[in-house]
Structures are given as structure tokens and as C-alpha cells.
Design a protein around this motif. Structure first.
Motif, PDB file in Angstrom:
ATOM      1  N   GLY A  57       0.819  -1.218   0.000  1.00 50.56           N
ATOM      2  CA  GLY A  57       0.000   0.000   0.000  1.00 50.56           C
ATOM      3  C   GLY A  57       0.850   1.264   0.000  1.00 50.56           C
ATOM      4  O   GLY A  57       2.084   1.198  -0.158  1.00 50.56           O
ATOM      5  N   VAL A  58       0.185   2.397   0.177  1.00 48.52           N
ATOM      6  CA  VAL A  58       0.838   3.695   0.046  1.00 48.52           C
ATOM      7  C   VAL A  58       0.708   4.484   1.345  1.00 48.52           C
ATOM      8  O   VAL A  58      -0.371   4.509   1.943  1.00 48.52           O
ATOM      9  N   LEU A  59       1.820   5.109   1.754  1.00 46.31           N
ATOM     10  CA  LEU A  59       1.757   6.030   2.886  1.00 46.31           C
ATOM     11  C   LEU A  59       2.280   7.383   2.406  1.00 46.31           C
ATOM     12  O   LEU A  59       3.388   7.461   1.873  1.00 46.31           O
ATOM     13  N   ASP A 103       7.802  -2.596   3.146  1.00 40.87           N
ATOM     14  CA  ASP A 103       6.878  -3.324   2.261  1.00 40.87           C
ATOM     15  C   ASP A 103       5.760  -2.431   1.727  1.00 40.87           C
ATOM     16  O   ASP A 103       4.753  -2.915   1.228  1.00 40.87           O
ATOM     17  N   ILE A 104       5.909  -1.121   1.892  1.00 39.09           N
ATOM     18  CA  ILE A 104       4.904  -0.201   1.355  1.00 39.09           C
ATOM     19  C   ILE A 104       5.613   0.920   0.596  1.00 39.09           C
ATOM     20  O   ILE A 104       6.821   1.121   0.763  1.00 39.09           O
ATOM     21  N   GLU A 105       4.852   1.620  -0.232  1.00 34.66           N
ATOM     22  CA  GLU A 105       5.409   2.783  -0.929  1.00 34.66           C
ATOM     23  C   GLU A 105       5.206   4.012  -0.061  1.00 34.66           C
ATOM     24  O   GLU A 105       4.091   4.260   0.413  1.00 34.66           O
ATOM     25  N   ILE A 106       6.312   4.768   0.134  1.00 36.82           N
ATOM     26  CA  ILE A 106       6.223   5.940   1.006  1.00 36.82           C
ATOM     27  C   ILE A 106       6.521   7.202   0.202  1.00 36.82           C
ATOM     28  O   ILE A 106       7.471   7.237  -0.593  1.00 36.82           O
ATOM     29  N   TYR A 107       5.675   8.193   0.396  1.00 36.88           N
ATOM     30  CA  TYR A 107       5.841   9.470  -0.294  1.00 36.88           C
ATOM     31  C   TYR A 107       5.836  10.593   0.732  1.00 36.88           C
ATOM     32  O   TYR A 107       5.151  10.505   1.754  1.00 36.88           O
ATOM     33  N   THR A 108       6.569  11.653   0.451  1.00 37.15           N
ATOM     34  CA  THR A 108       6.473  12.852   1.300  1.00 37.15           C
ATOM     35  C   THR A 108       5.929  13.994   0.449  1.00 37.15           C
ATOM     36  O   THR A 108       6.125  14.043  -0.766  1.00 37.15           O
ATOM     37  N   ILE A 109       5.236  14.889   1.121  1.00 35.14           N
ATOM     38  CA  ILE A 109       4.765  16.088   0.443  1.00 35.14           C
ATOM     39  C   ILE A 109       4.910  17.250   1.417  1.00 35.14           C
ATOM     40  O   ILE A 109       4.348  17.215   2.515  1.00 35.14           O
ATOM     41  N   ASP A 110       5.689  18.234   1.030  1.00 44.47           N
ATOM     42  CA  ASP A 110       5.929  19.369   1.938  1.00 44.47           C
ATOM     43  C   ASP A 110       4.851  20.430   1.750  1.00 44.47           C
ATOM     44  O   ASP A 110       5.123  21.554   1.316  1.00 44.47           O
ATOM     45  N   ALA A 111       3.648  20.040   2.087  1.00 44.43           N
ATOM     46  CA  ALA A 111       2.502  20.908   1.817  1.00 44.43           C
ATOM     47  C   ALA A 111       2.477  22.101   2.766  1.00 44.43           C
ATOM     48  O   ALA A 111       2.098  23.208   2.369  1.00 44.43           O
ATOM     49  N   THR A 112       2.869  21.890   4.023  1.00 44.98           N
ATOM     50  CA  THR A 112       2.877  23.001   4.980  1.00 44.98           C
ATOM     51  C   THR A 112       3.824  24.091   4.482  1.00 44.98           C
ATOM     52  O   THR A 112       3.476  25.272   4.438  1.00 44.98           O
ATOM     53  N   ALA A 113       5.020  23.653   4.058  1.00 53.45           N
ATOM     54  CA  ALA A 113       6.019  24.603   3.578  1.00 53.45           C
ATOM     55  C   ALA A 113       5.535  25.301   2.308  1.00 53.45           C
ATOM     56  O   ALA A 113       5.672  26.522   2.159  1.00 53.45           O
ATOM     57  N   GLU A 114       4.938  24.531   1.398  1.00 57.29           N
ATOM     58  CA  GLU A 114       4.466  25.112   0.133  1.00 57.29           C
ATOM     59  C   GLU A 114       3.346  26.125   0.380  1.00 57.29           C
ATOM     60  O   GLU A 114       3.325  27.207  -0.223  1.00 57.29           O
ATOM     61  N   VAL A 126      -0.439  10.109  -7.067  1.00 54.20           N
ATOM     62  CA  VAL A 126       0.043   8.756  -6.755  1.00 54.20           C
ATOM     63  C   VAL A 126      -1.059   7.717  -6.939  1.00 54.20           C
ATOM     64  O   VAL A 126      -0.822   6.603  -7.388  1.00 54.20           O
ATOM     65  N   ARG A 127      -2.272   8.089  -6.537  1.00 59.66           N
ATOM     66  CA  ARG A 127      -3.411   7.163  -6.600  1.00 59.66           C
ATOM     67  C   ARG A 127      -4.546   7.831  -7.387  1.00 59.66           C
ATOM     68  O   ARG A 127      -5.487   8.362  -6.789  1.00 59.66           O
ATOM     69  N   ARG A 134       6.915  13.612  -3.473  1.00 61.26           N
ATOM     70  CA  ARG A 134       8.188  12.920  -3.763  1.00 61.26           C
ATOM     71  C   ARG A 134       8.162  11.516  -3.196  1.00 61.26           C
ATOM     72  O   ARG A 134       7.773  11.308  -2.046  1.00 61.26           O
ATOM     73  N   LYS A 135       8.627  10.594  -3.992  1.00 61.12           N
ATOM     74  CA  LYS A 135       8.727   9.220  -3.502  1.00 61.12           C
ATOM     75  C   LYS A 135       9.984   9.069  -2.652  1.00 61.12           C
ATOM     76  O   LYS A 135      11.053   9.580  -3.003  1.00 61.12           O
ATOM     77  N   VAL A 136       9.862   8.380  -1.522  1.00 60.29           N
ATOM     78  CA  VAL A 136      11.022   8.107  -0.671  1.00 60.29           C
ATOM     79  C   VAL A 136      11.628   6.795  -1.148  1.00 60.29           C
ATOM     80  O   VAL A 136      10.981   5.744  -1.097  1.00 60.29           O
ATOM     81  N   GLU A 137      12.848   6.883  -1.629  1.00 58.32           N
ATOM     82  CA  GLU A 137      13.484   5.665  -2.170  1.00 58.32           C
ATOM     83  C   GLU A 137      14.232   4.939  -1.075  1.00 58.32           C
ATOM     84  O   GLU A 137      14.682   5.532  -0.101  1.00 58.32           O
TER      85      GLU A 137
END
Lengths: 253, 362, 181
Positions: C89-91, C106-117, C138-139, C178-181
Motif C-alpha cells: 500500500g501507500v503512505l 513493504d509499502i510505498e512511502i511518499y512525502t509532500i511538503d505541503a505546509t512549507a508550500e 500517486v493514486r 516525492r517518492k522516498v526511495e
């Protein structure tokens, strides 16, 4: 015994029972104020030509069976809740003349909340409050209005404020509320008082139909059975003991 | 025209009350159902349909307003949540005793006492076993979706007037707070005072015309033999309700070896539990009682002849399970699985409980 | 198609309304939806979350144990819901205020700096639209066209003047995730 024949001629009639009072034998004790107050209410409804428009709400207490005596539509409410029942009826039929008929236990003990809030909302109804300082129906226990020192089944040594608190005048309290247009205290223990009481009933009903807000009519009443007095003694006791604490007269409006 | 909206269960109760032509709502705020009155006050139906809305000073006052309004032959509805419904229970007894029609919505929460404000089904006994003094029953509908919150308001009024009996919609915080798609019915007109006098003039408070004797709304009869006759009348009425009004929904029961019985929001969760169990190779079905009184006794008895065991899943300590056991009469094992106090089980918890308590039962 | 999603953060971050917009978007796409909030004493500063299910078949349980996607907007929610993302799944999370970052492999992790933006743009109100835009990138469970319809539907008419700014924020959100690799 010789049969006696009575011929009633219409022109000789000086008094007639209002047809709004049914022919049912009242269950009230001789000397009780309820009968007189019922008659006055029935007469006023009749004189206003409002039988078809009037809906009454009877309480739990001696007057639970008021619906057997006044020939209008009635709801019999749970103990203390007449004001809430009447609120709904009046809101749903704004053109009807709606009243509650409640004793001191029903209105000013278990139903205090509903009594205050119906007045505070200013519902266009009439509240009739019969204050005889005792619970008649259940066998003469203390009411919130029982006078200090007064003996009842639950104050066998007299009402002691340390044990039982004080009697209170809910009419005076209710007069403070914005929604109330008319608060009066009456009695029916003399012919003069009866005439005044009837005028108060009329005024209250007229207020309700004029949309002026809640009208509250208290009757300082006798319960000679509960007080363990003859009817005449009870009237005298009322004058000497009840009226000093619950003085008659208009309180508001 | 069909109108689809995304709405909360509580909002839908308000909307459905307006649209079915209800004459009045009387209530008192309590979480988690306050949106019912809030929605009504926002909608101001007194300006459109003429519906009356009153915020009472207490649930006690509200239910007695319902008594007065129902006595007028009007369509009246109230809503509350568990502690508030307890306060209303005396009034419900009077309403049943006076044989008045009305609708009461309980968006129930965890208890006893003040409990929690989270969803619970702990009021099953209260709703179905009288819940107040005297021999009487409510007709109880248990919605499992926002759409049913809408539809059951209509159904409840129909049943209430058909049987002259209070009808309860027993919901919970999940259904009340959840938003789902809902198809709203067209606006039904309210009955006019003349129509009410014509239809219900034989019993309702419409003002006494010369043409009939006075109507009295009361539940009092001091003669025990007369009162007993009235009680017998109620018993006969409830039998008729049992014969005519049982409603339930079945899901994958045709080939089921095991059965889950659940109502309301819990049945939604258990639908998924059934799917999870089937993924694991167990043939499981679900029976959802829609009417809790009358209870689908007969259908459960039939299914007891088909399945090897039954799990009753409810958000309480085990209430409906008693009615299921009475229906099953010992033919197959019946177990209970519950969460309480506002905690809600997930679908897999119920599947696990089914496997442990029924399927792998020694 | 079935998406079981939780959005979790502080009351006042627009958690419930973001879920509502997504649910309405699902309705616009003719999907079945359920929107179930944590309700009660949460208020500005308290925790709030909403479970949204969007599906092309009727939603059985609106109560979900394991989510396809979790959108996490504060640390308390991270602690509670990281473990409840389905494997695969996605976080998605905003790094602002997060001290313990997710560790699952075992999951896909993304960050989004929405507060900063949002701060950069000087408009805190677009925060949740940035989040929504990032999520949809992403979804893409609903089309952008239906998201705009859902957005309009879930706003009162007096707020429609904010639609262009909100739509722009949704697009921007898609750019900054952004995807966390």
C-alpha cells in the motif's frame, strides 16, 4: 311517599349548568376547589364559543380525570409533563385554545422544569395551577407548597424546613420570565373570589388567543380531606393560613 | 426527479423527516446525533412545508411533546442517543399505552451511564424488550446504511400509523456520522388539518365538534379488568406485527455452512467478514435482521437446520444473541462476539472469532 | 476498483473536508463511497481522522482495519496508522512536525511538503488541496474532471470564488509529492 312533580318552565330558570360540564358525577371530595374551578373554566370556554377549538391537558394528581368533566378534547399527560404536551399541541394547532390544568405537585415539584420552560418560551397557552399545599390523590403527602408546620402524611410532625425545605411561590418566580404576559393568583373560597377568578380565566384565555404569550393562573385551593377539615373549616383555614403566604391578586399583566 | 447526495446519516434523518411530510420534530441535543436538529434548524422547514421544530429543555420534555403532537394525529419524530433515550423511556411507555404513532431515532453510543460517545449497540435490550414500565413493545428498525436512515423514516411512519405504536429506528454513531450516497425522495405534502380531522378524527385531538363525543388521549384505566383487556389488545397487535412485518436481509446464505447474524452497522462490518472467511475457504453467510422487533425468529430457525454453527456479532456484551438462541432452540452451537464501550471490531476480528468459536470449535 | 483510505492529522488541517471532497469526487464518477470520521471531542489541535472508501461495488464495511493508502499529517497519526497500511500500500506524509519517520519496507512511502508550500504561497488554506493533489498523483482513483466537480459540490456556493486557487493547488500538489526511495 307521595310523588313530587317538578315542572321547570324556561322563563323561570335563573341558572343553568353550562353544557360543557358533563353529567358525570365528580370524584372530588365535597368541599374541594377542583369542582368550582372546573365549572368556571367550562363556563368561560362556553361563553367564548370555543368548545370546538379548545384542547385541555390534564395532569397526574386528583384532576387526572378532568377529561371526564369538561366536554372538550383532552390529553392526559405523564406526571409533571403537561406543559410539554401542551407546547406540542399549540405549536401544531396554533389556532386552538390550549391549556394545562395542574396541581402543586405536578407543576411545581416533578414538573418544575417543564413549567418554567413553557413560560420562558412564551407558548401561547394557559397554565392553571391548583395549589392546595398537599398531595391529595396519593393520600395527603407533603407538596412543595406545604406551609411550614403543616402536618401531612410525610410531615407527620409538621413541615420542618431543616428536613423538608421551604414552601415556595412559583407564580412569583414565573412572573420574572419574558415569555409570560399574565400571572395572577386567585381563590374560589367565597362567591366574590369565584367571580374574580372567572374574570382571570377569561383574560388568560383571551391572551392565549391574542398570541401574547403564556398566561399563568394560580388558584389557592382547599383540600379539606387532606387537611382533615370540614369544607367550612377548610375555607377558613385557607383564609387564615394559605392566603397570608400566597396572597391573591395579579402579579404580572 | 431522483436526487443523489452525499450526506451524513444524521442529516438524512432530518431531510427524510421533512420530505415525508412530518409535522414536527421535538428533540434535545446529544452527541452523536445533534446534526439531526442542527440540519432541521438550518433547513427551516417551517418556512416551506410548515413543519414545526422545537429544541426542548430536556429529552423528557421532548418525548412528552411527541406525546402531545402524536395525540393531535400529526406525524411527529424525535431523535436522541442512549442516555437521552433512557430519559425518554417513560414517555414511550405512555405513548404505547395511549396507542399513539410516532418515530423515535436512537443514534446509540457506549454505556452504561454517560458511557462514551462512540458507536455501540448496547441498547438492543432497551429497544426490543420494552425499555420502560408496562407490557409494551416498540417496533424496531435497524438501518445499516445512510440510505436506510432515509428510507426507514418513511417506513417507520407507515408502521407507526398502521399499528398505532411508537416505532424506533435503532442506529448508532457509525451510521449517524457516516456520509454515503443517498437518493432522496420527492417532497411529500403534509396532511392538512382537515385531512387529519377526516382520517383521525375518531381518536385524535382535533378539537371536539358537535358531531362527535370528546376524544381523550390517555393511558389510564383504574379498572384492572379493563386494563387487562387493553393489555390483551396490545398482545394481539404485537402478534399481528410479528406475522406481517418481519424484515431481514441475507448475504451468501444459500450454500452457507456457517452463519453470522448481525444488525445495523455491525452487519456492514460482518459482510466483509463473510468475504474474508470465504477467501479462506469457509462457506459463511450473513443474516441481517432489519426489524429487531419483530425478530426474524422463523428464518433463523430454518437456517439453523442448514448450518453447523452461528456467530452473533454485536457491539455489546451479548444481547441479540439471546433472541438468536431462542430461535435456534439448541439445534446448533450459537456463540457471541462483541466489542463494547464504543470500540468497534474490524471485519477480520469477526472472521477470526467465527473460526475460533464456531468453525474450529472442539 | 476499490480504495480504502485514511486521512489522519490535527483538527483544523482540513482532514474531514479533504475526505469529503474525495468522496464527492467518487460520487461524480458514479462510484460507491463511504466517509466515516472519527467524531467527538476533536477540535482545532486535537487529532482527527476520516476513513474514505471509494469503490465500483457497494461498500460493505465502512470500518477498515488495513488501508490501501494512509495520508498522515501529524506524529500521533504516524504512530497509530503506519502499521495499518496494507503490504504494497501507500503512505503519504507531510514531513512538517514528523520526528519519527516511517520505516516500513513493504509499502510505498511518499512525502509532500505541503505546509512549507502553503506558507511559501502565503495561503494556509490551500494546505489540504496540496495534499489531495499529491494523493491523486500517486493514486488516481478518480479523474481530475470529477475531482473538480466534487470540489465544487462539497463547497457552499459562497466559497466558489476560491475554486481556481484550490484547483491550482491540487495541480501543484501533484508536482511537489516525492517518492522516498
Amino acid at each position: 311517599m307521595a310523588e313530587m312533580k317538578v315542572e321547570i318552565k324556561k322563563e323561570n330558570l335563573v341558572y343553568q349548568k353550562t353544557p360543557l360540564l358533563t353529567d358525570n358525577t365528580m370524584h372530588y371530595c365535597p368541599g374541594c376547589s377542583h369542582g368550582t374551578i372546573h365549572k368556571l373554566i367550562a363556563e368561560v370556554i362556553d361563553e367564548m364559543g370555543m368548545q370546538e377549538q379548545t384542547i385541555g391537558v390534564s395532569p397526574v394528581g386528583c384532576s387526572v380525570f378532568a377529561y371526564n368533566y369538561i366536554d372538550i378534547d383532552w390529553a392526559e399527560a405523564a406526571h409533571g409533563r403537561a406543559a410539554a404536551v401542551a407546547t406540542a399541541i399549540k405549536r401544531l394547532y396554533p389556532n386552538k385554545m390550549v391549556f394545562t390544568y395542574q396541581g402543586d405537585g405536578d407543576l411545581s415539584a416533578i414538573g418544575t422544569g417543564e413549567s418554567i420552560h413553557v413560560c420562558n418560551r412564551g407558548e401561547n397557552i394557559v397554565v392553571f395551577y391548583i395549589n392546595n399545599a398537599i398531595y391529595g390523590m396519593t393520600g395527603g403527602q407533603m407538596a412543595p407548597t406545604t406551609l411550614i408546620g403543616m402536618k401531612t402524611a410525610t410531615t407527620p410532625y409538621g413541615r420542618d424546613p431543616k428536613l423538608h425545605g421551604y414552601p415556595y411561590r412559583i407564580a412569583t418566580m414565573i412572573a420574572q420570565l419574558e415569555g409570560v404576559c399574565y400571572v395572577t393568583r386567585q381563590s374560589v373560597h367565597t362567591p366574590a373570589a369565584v367571580r374574580k377568578a372567572k374574570r382571570a380565566i377569561r383574560k388568560a384565555f383571551e391572551n392565549s388567543m391574542a398570541g401574547k404569550g403564556t398566561s399563568f393562573v394560580e388558584f389557592v385551593a382547599t383540600c379539606n380531606s387532606g387537611w382533615k377539615q370540614t369544607p367550612v373549616e377548610a375555607n377558613k383555614w385557607l383564609e387564615e393560613n394559605m392566603l397570608p403566604f400566597y396572597p391573591v391578586g395579579d402579579i404580572k399583566g | 426527479m431522483e436526487e443523489v447526495r452525499l450526506m451524513k446519516g444524521n442529516e438524512v434523518i432530518a431531510e427524510a423527516a421533512i420530505r415525508c411530510g412530518a409535522d414536527a420534530y421535538f428533540g434535545y441535543p446529544i452527541t452523536p446525533q445533534s446534526e439531526v436538529m442542527e440540519t432541521l434548524m438550518e433547513r427551516q422547514p417551517w418556512l416551506s412545508t410548515g413543519m414545526v421544530v422545537v429544541q426542548a429543555e430536556s429529552e423528557v420534555a421532548a418525548i412528552n411533546m411527541i406525546y402531545g403532537g402524536a395525540g393531535c394525529g400529526k406525524k411527529v419524530i424525535t431523535s436522541s442517543s442512549s442516555p437521552g433515550v433512557s430519559l425518554m423511556s417513560e414517555g414511550m411507555s405512555y405513548i404505547a399505552g395511549a396507542e399513539l404513532p410516532c418515530v423515535i431515532v436512537n443514534v446509540s453510543r457506549g454505556g452504561p451511564g454517560l458511557g462514551t460517545i462512540q458507536p455501540s449497540q448496547a441498547d438492543y435490550f432497551q429497544a426490543c424488550k420494552g425499555g420502560a414500565h408496562g407490557d409494551f413493545k416498540l417496533i424496531v428498525l435497524a438501518p445499516a446504511s445512510v440510505q436506510e436512515m432515509h428510507d426507514f423514516v418513511f417506513d417507520a411512519f407507515e408502521l407507526a400509523f398502521k399499528y398505532h405504536n411508537p416505532v424506533m429506528i435503532l442506529s448508532d454513531g457509525v451510521i449517524g456520522q457516516m456520509m454515503e450516497k443517498v437518493i432522496l425522495a420527492d417532497q411529500h405534502p403534509r396532511l392538512t388539518d382537515e385531512e387529519i380531522a377526516e382520517r383521525y378524527g375518531s381518536w385524535a385531538l382535533t378539537g371536539k365538534p358537535a358531531s362527535r363525543s370528546r376524544n381523550v388521549i390517555t393511558s389510564l384505566d383504574l379498572d384492572p379488568y379493563e386494563q387487562e383487556k387493553f393489555n390483551q389488545k396490545l398482545v394481539a397487535k404485537y402478534k399481528e406485527v410479528e406475522a406481517n412485518e418481519v424484515r431481514y436481509e441475507e448475504y451468501l446464505t444459500e450454500d452457507a455452512d456457517y452463519l453470522i447474524v448481525a444488525f445495523g452497522s455491525s452487519a456492514r462490518i460482518c459482510k466483509k467478514s463473510v468475504e474474508l472467511a470465504r477467501e479462506q475457504g469457509h462457506k459463511v453467510g450473513l443474516l441481517r435482521p432489519i426489524t429487531l422487533f419483530p425478530f426474524p425468529t422463523q428464518r433463523i430457525a430454518e437456517l439453523a437446520g442448514q448450518v453447523k454453527g452461528i456467530l452473533v456479532a454485536e457491539l455489546n456484551a451479548g444481547q441479540m444473541v439471546e433472541d438468536v438462541r431462542l430461535s435456534v432452540e439448541g439445534k446448533v452451537p450459537v456463540a457471541h462476539y462483541g466489542r463494547m464501550g464504543g470500540a468497534v471490531y474490524s471485519p477480520d476480528e469477526v472472521t477470526d472469532a467465527l473460526i475460533e468459536k464456531i468453525i474450529n470449535r472442539k | 476498483m476499490k480504495e480504502e483510505l485514511i486521512i489522519a492529522g490535527f483538527g483544523g488541517q482540513g482532514v474531514l473536508s479533504t475526505g469529503k471532497i474525495l468522496a464527492y469526487s467518487g460520487v461524480m464518477q458514479d462510484y460507491e463511497v463511504s466517509w466515516l470520521p472519527s467524531y467527538g471531542p476533536e477540535m482545532r489541535g486535537g487529532t482527527a481522522n476520516v476513513t474514505v472508501v471509494v469503490s465500483d461495488t457497494p461498500v460493505s464495511s465502512p470500518i477498515v482495519q488495513m488501508y490501501d493508502t494512509a495520508i498522515i499529517l501529524n506524529q500521533q497519526s504516524m504512530d497509530k496508522f503506519e502499521a495499518r497500511v496494507k503490504p504494497g500500500g501507500v503512505l503519504i506524509y507531510d514531513t512538517n512536525g514528523i520526528t519519527h519517520h516511517p520505516t516500513r519496507k513493504d509499502i510505498e512511502i511518499y512525502t509532500i511538503d505541503a505546509t512549507a508550500e502553503a506558507a511559501r504561497q502565503g495561503n494556509a488554506r490551500i494546505f489540504n488541496m496540496l495534499i489531495l493533489g499529491g494523493y491523486l498523483k500517486v493514486r488516481p482513483v478518480v479523474t481530475m474532471e470529477n475531482v473538480y466537480k466534487g470540489l465544487k459540490k462539497s463547497l457552499p456556493e459562497r466559497a466558489w470564488k476560491t475554486l481556481p486557487a484550490n484547483e491550482a493547488a491540487i495541480i501543484r500538489g501533484g508536482e511537489i509529492i516525492r517518492k522516498v526511495e
